[in-house]
Enzyme design. Structure first.
Site, PDB file in Angstrom:
ATOM      1  N   ASP A 150      16.381  -4.994   4.009  1.00 31.37           N
ATOM      2  CA  ASP A 150      14.928  -4.958   3.946  1.00 31.37           C
ATOM      3  C   ASP A 150      14.398  -6.316   4.391  1.00 31.37           C
ATOM      4  OD1 ASP A 150      12.376  -4.164   3.411  1.00 31.37           O
ATOM      5  OD2 ASP A 150      12.572  -4.129   1.227  1.00 31.37           O
ATOM      6  N   ASN A 192       2.790  -8.767   8.117  1.00 28.93           N
ATOM      7  CA  ASN A 192       1.819  -7.917   8.817  1.00 28.93           C
ATOM      8  C   ASN A 192       0.388  -8.361   8.542  1.00 28.93           C
ATOM      9  OD1 ASN A 192       3.020  -6.014  10.488  1.00 28.93           O
ATOM     10  ND2 ASN A 192       3.447  -4.578   8.830  1.00 28.93           N
ATOM     11  N   HIS A 223      -0.489  -6.216  12.882  1.00 27.60           N
ATOM     12  CA  HIS A 223       0.507  -5.149  13.020  1.00 27.60           C
ATOM     13  C   HIS A 223       1.202  -5.179  14.380  1.00 27.60           C
ATOM     14  CE1 HIS A 223      -0.130  -2.984   9.234  1.00 27.60           C
ATOM     15  NE2 HIS A 223      -1.402  -3.353   9.346  1.00 27.60           N
ATOM     16  N   ASP A 233       5.181  -5.132  14.679  1.00 29.34           N
ATOM     17  CA  ASP A 233       5.993  -4.229  15.495  1.00 29.34           C
ATOM     18  C   ASP A 233       7.019  -5.010  16.315  1.00 29.34           C
ATOM     19  OD1 ASP A 233       4.621  -2.089  14.494  1.00 29.34           O
ATOM     20  OD2 ASP A 233       3.416  -1.733  16.297  1.00 29.34           O
ATOM     21  N   GLU A 253      10.326  -1.211   6.974  1.00 32.50           N
ATOM     22  CA  GLU A 253      11.097  -2.389   7.371  1.00 32.50           C
ATOM     23  C   GLU A 253      12.530  -2.340   6.872  1.00 32.50           C
ATOM     24  OE1 GLU A 253       8.771  -3.552   3.595  1.00 32.50           O
ATOM     25  OE2 GLU A 253       8.574  -2.210   5.307  1.00 32.50           O
TER      26      GLU A 253
END
Length: 304
Positions: free
Chosen positions: A175, A183, A188, A192, A219
């Site tokens: 994770d 983010n 965002h 990405d 994630e």
């Protein structure tokens, strides 16, 4: 380079029939032949080189074409191979039986080679498009690595293999640390790009063809490691952790470093009837929680 053209399996107990079809098709396709049903099934089930299309005679000794087709369609590994019956049995009831058995087409002898080649070409084209769609359905659209569906398939298959061979199967669950904060701070779009970079680094760290990784969701990324005990999984997990540190992706909102890091959990077990793949996943998830609780940017396992 190896020939990657579509593979066609011709099944007929009359060698002359095989020769005519093989000579007509060899210019465009790879061709394998079988003179009986048992051999045909063995070739179709060979995982290293399954046919893309099977031309199957109906009238054969011991096992006729209908039975061969039924066995192909009732086996998960061969059920999607298109079958075309090529036979002298030209009655409507025979053709209906063949199509109901799962064949995609029915060609009656004597045939015209031009028509056979055209039908083969059409069904091969359809098979290629179907395979492409199936592959896309198993890939995460953002990162390009296998998705949750592909992971579930691989885990179930490796679990069955581990049970047969009584070999340890390991899971790594990872994770990205404080990814929501990443983010929120960077946006965002940057998030990405971070996910793509992390996925690529993790994927490139795997060094065995049998190992696979997938995006589990959000994630989280998971590795499935056949023939691997807990110690081996921990070593791979540490390489994963280091590979992300080496990216040095800035993360000003992380509480553990000034760059993106990951936490990981490892679990391993020898599959048995008393255990399930879900138990292995749950154990890896618990070890991931342990890693986070102990400070993040580390590997958690029952040995740590």
């Amino acid at each position: 380079m190896p020939d990657t053209s579509p593979l066609i399996l011709i099944v007929d107990d009359v060698p002359a029939n095989i020769q005519v079809l093989a000579e007509a098709l060899r210019g465009e396709y790879r061709v394998k032949v079988a003179t009986n049903g048992a051999t045909a099934l063995a070739i179709a089930n060979a995982s290293e080189s399954r046919p893309d299309l099977i031309l199957l005679d109906v009238m054969m000794p011991e096992m006729d074409g209908y039975e061969v087709c039924h066995k192909l369609k009732s086996t998960p590994s061969t059920q999607n191979i298109p079958v075309i019956f090529v036979t002298a049995k030209g009655d409507v009831i025979d053709e209906e039986r063949g199509l109901q058995a799962g064949a995609v087409d029915y060609i009656i002898k004597p045939f015209h080679l031009a028509i056979v080649k055209a039908r083969v070409s059409n069904h091969i084209s359809l098979k290629i498009k179907t395979d492409m769609l199936e592959t896309l359905a198993l890939i995460d659209g953002l990162t390009g690595v296998p998705n949750r569906r592909r992971l579930d398939e691989a885990l179930n298959n490796e679990w069955k293999r581990g049970m047969r061979e009584q070999q340890s199967l390991a899971i790594i669950m990872s994770d990205i640390d404080f990814f929501k904060a990443y983010n929120d701070h960077y946006g965002h779009g940057a998030g990405d790009q971070c996910l793509k970079a992390v996925a690529k680094a993790l994927f490139n760290t795997l060094n065995r063809p049998s190992d696979m990784m997938a995006r589990y969701g959000g994630e989280e990324f998971i590795a499935v490691l056949p023939h691997t005990d807990l110690q081996g999984a921990m070593q791979m997990a540490e390489r994963w952790r280091q590979s992300i540190e080496e990216l040095q992706i800035p993360h000003e909102c992380s509480a553990v470093a000034h760059h993106v890091t990951i936490s990981l959990g490892c679990a391993a077990m020898i599959p048995s009837n008393n255990l399930t793949p879900q138990m292995l996943l749950k154990q890896a998830d618990q070890m991931l929680y342990r890693a986070k609780k102990n400070g993040r940017n580390r590997v958690g396992s029952s040995l740590t």
